[in-house]
Design an enzyme around this catalytic site. Structure first.
Site, short mmCIF file in Angstrom:
data_model
loop_
_atom_site.label_atom_id
_atom_site.label_comp_id
_atom_site.label_asym_id
_atom_site.label_seq_id
_atom_site.Cartn_x
_atom_site.Cartn_y
_atom_site.Cartn_z
N ASP A 72 0.84 -1.20 0.00
CA ASP A 72 0.00 0.00 0.00
C ASP A 72 0.88 1.25 0.00
OD1 ASP A 72 0.95 -0.15 2.63
OD2 ASP A 72 -0.87 -1.16 3.28
N ASP A 74 1.56 5.12 1.49
CA ASP A 74 1.30 6.13 2.52
C ASP A 74 1.92 7.45 2.09
OD1 ASP A 74 0.24 4.06 4.04
OD2 ASP A 74 2.14 3.66 5.05
N ASP A 148 11.19 3.82 12.31
CA ASP A 148 11.99 2.78 12.96
C ASP A 148 13.37 2.56 12.31
OD1 ASP A 148 10.60 1.69 10.82
OD2 ASP A 148 9.65 0.08 11.97
P1 ATP Z 1 4.81 -3.32 5.34
O1 ATP Z 1 3.56 -2.51 5.14
O2 ATP Z 1 5.39 -3.90 4.12
O3 ATP Z 1 4.68 -4.27 6.44
P2 ATP Z 1 5.85 -0.81 6.20
O4 ATP Z 1 7.26 -0.33 6.41
O5 ATP Z 1 5.03 -0.06 5.21
O6 ATP Z 1 5.95 -2.32 5.84
P3 ATP Z 1 3.84 -0.12 8.09
O7 ATP Z 1 3.49 -0.81 9.35
O8 ATP Z 1 2.86 -0.06 6.99
O9 ATP Z 1 5.17 -0.82 7.59
O10 ATP Z 1 4.32 1.33 8.49
C1 ATP Z 1 4.56 2.37 7.57
C2 ATP Z 1 5.77 3.19 8.02
O11 ATP Z 1 5.53 3.74 9.31
C3 ATP Z 1 7.05 2.40 8.18
O12 ATP Z 1 7.74 2.28 6.96
C4 ATP Z 1 7.82 3.22 9.18
O13 ATP Z 1 8.41 4.34 8.59
C5 ATP Z 1 6.71 3.71 10.10
N1 ATP Z 1 6.50 2.78 11.23
C6 ATP Z 1 5.64 1.74 11.28
N2 ATP Z 1 5.70 1.12 12.46
C7 ATP Z 1 6.62 1.78 13.19
C8 ATP Z 1 7.12 1.62 14.50
N3 ATP Z 1 6.70 0.64 15.28
N4 ATP Z 1 8.06 2.51 14.92
C9 ATP Z 1 8.49 3.51 14.12
N5 ATP Z 1 8.05 3.69 12.88
C10 ATP Z 1 7.14 2.86 12.40
MG MG Z 2 2.90 -0.39 4.80
#
Ligand code: ATP
Ligand code: MG
Length: 460
Positions: A72, A74, A148
């Site tokens: 997705d 963001d 993170d």
């Molecule tokens: P995926 O959706 O493929 O699991 P993602 O990196 O997009 O990976 P999400 O949970 O959708 O993970 O989060 C979007 C973004 O928000 C991350 O890329 C990161 O920058 C931030 N993020 C998410 N969770 C955390 C966390 N626990 N601590 C700090 N930043 C976070």
């Molecule tokens: Mg994501």
């Protein structure tokens, strides 16, 4: 005076440099704009047109750079939720802890959030340092610092096609290194879920966790116990449906993080029979995910916990309990233990029960009972589950295939299959002589629901 100003300016400039702000061009990051969601681009364009900063951020940028298809998209911006919402026809503000905006385009939702300030003293934390509330908007640089890992703190501007990189994330990404931004211990204390995320991203990228980011994992693993069950469930689900579930679990074990995530998983993985079944289930799940098919959480968790249910079911039957009742009790006891730690939501656990409870009904093929089984909403999932059991040598594979063909058939083929079935001699495994004579008198008797039986898995 002037020299002070110049000094401050130079200091700021170097300050910014030392933070490592880089603008990386298309030739270096290699993102092909054609693979970027046009809706995410639209959101950025609208916000930028209004004079705000707006970037695609996080997982989508990371995945695009390494050539994976993002799940997705963001967007991060310096506009506040109230400023964002009126700019779009279908947009709603969501979230309590931190408000953000969902901009809706048909099936696609672009999650649009305002730059956030990183952890600071103003945030409230629990006794272990875990952040409970943070609602501070921040600057772009602060937003990058609160993310993170360096690979997750990349901002793509679809207008200039540049990636803004504060923490050398593109470089880490090229080297497939998962590196925490800031002090790893502090960041894990703030949010222990980051430990699980580190492992998942390393597996996903076929890379490594950077040593200082990895070092605290085993010693801090117990902090995961403080994470609310619903969050843990969401993370566990992401992990199991990432397309490399078995590798993730293996890695979690190696890093000392597996315990306490799925309490029974620990036990199951220690048991030879259990491990084989889980491997099979995860392998099939991975294949589905990789070929773009959906995975139902209920099916997945039904599979993960099946071995435990099966063991307890057999034990109860051996002690003389009627089969169906024994299965229900076994299922309840397993689910009770799991929900204490891992909030398997009610809608999932109800489906899991249906999938499990249909298993003994596949043992005998009684046309009347089968027509009733079709009406069960989880019939198809239960037949899929049966294939898994057959692959694990817990059920006759020819019979399992017959059920699969039946599930796939249209109405007239089904009717024909059941007609053929009624012409066959009664299956010996299904009915003994007593049951047969009983059924002649009453067609409803002997559907299996109350007949004490040994679970099929005994046959293996
Ligand atoms: P995926 O959706 O493929 O699991 P993602 O990196 O997009 O990976 P999400 O949970 O959708 O993970 O989060 C979007 C973004 O928000 C991350 O890329 C990161 O920058 C931030 N993020 C998410 N969770 C955390 C966390 N626990 N601590 C700090 N930043 C976070
Ligand atoms: Mg994501």
């Amino acid at each position: 005076m002037l020299t002070d100003t110049i000094k401050r300016f130079v200091g700021q400039l170097f300050g910014q440099r030392s933070q490592g702000l880089r603008r990386i061009g298309k030739d270096k990051h290699g993102i092909d704009r054609r693979f970027v969601s046009r809706h995410a681009i639209k959101v950025c364009e609208v916000l930028q047109h209004e004079g705000y900063q707006a970037y695609i951020v996080g997982g989508a940028v990371r995945d695009l750079i390494v050539g994976l298809e993002p799940k997705d998209f963001d967007v991060a911006t310096n506009a506040t939720p109230e400023q964002i919402r009126p700019l779009f026809r279908r947009a709603r503000i969501i979230g309590k802890r931190f408000q953000l905006v969902h901009v809706v385009f048909g099936q696609e939702i672009i999650e649009t959030s305002t730059f956030r300030a990183p952890a600071s003293e103003s945030q409230s934390t629990d006794g272990h340092g875990r952040i409970l509330r943070d609602n501070e908007f921040g600057t772009h640089a602060q937003d990058a610092a609160r993310r993170d890992f360096t690979i997750n703190a990349l901002y793509y501007d679809p207008t200039t096609e540049e990636v803004i990189d504060y923490h050398n994330g593109v470089d880490d990404l090229k080297h497939r290194v998962v590196r925490m931004i800031g002090d790893p211990r502090t960041r894990y204390r703030e949010d222990p879920v980051r430990m699980l995320r580190a492992v998942r991203f390393a597996v996903k990228l076929k890379g490594k966790i950077e040593p200082a980011t990895k070092e605290p994992l085993a010693s801090m693993a117990e902090l995961i116990e403080n994470v609310p069950a619903s969050r843990l469930f969401d993370e566990m689900l992401k992990l199991l449906t990432c397309g490399q579930a078995m590798e993730c679990l293996t890695q979690l074990r190696q890093d000392g993080l597996h315990q306490g995530i799925l309490p029974l998983l620990d036990v199951v993985l220690e048991q030879p029979g259990g491990e084989a079944f889980i491997e099979l289930a995860l392998d099939r799940t991975d294949h589905r995910v990789r070929s773009g098919k959906t995975v139902s959480p209920s099916f997945l968790f039904a599979a993960l916990l099946w071995h435990q249910v099966d063991v307890r079911w057999k034990k109860r039957v051996a002690a003389g309990e009627p089969s169906i009742q024994a299965l229900m009790e076994a299922a309840d006891s397993v689910l009770d233990e799991q929900t204490e730690k891992l909030a398997i939501q009610k809608r999932f656990s109800a489906d899991m029960r249906e999938i499990w409870f249909m298993q003994p009904r596949f043992e005998k093929r009684l046309p009347k009972a089968i027509w009733r089984m079709f009406e069960q909403p989880r019939f198809r999932a239960a037949v899929d589950f049966l294939q898994l059991r057959a692959a694990a040598h817990q059920f006759d594979s020819v019979l399992a295939q017959w059920w699969m063909d039946l599930a796939n058939a249209d109405d007239s083929t089904r009717a024909a299959m059941l007609e053929d079935l009624s012409k066959l001699p009664r299956e010996s495994s299904a009915t003994g002589p007593r049951a047969r004579s009983r059924r002649r008198r009453s067609p409803r008797a002997g559907t299996g629901a109350s007949t004490p039986r040994t679970p099929t898995s005994d046959a293996s």
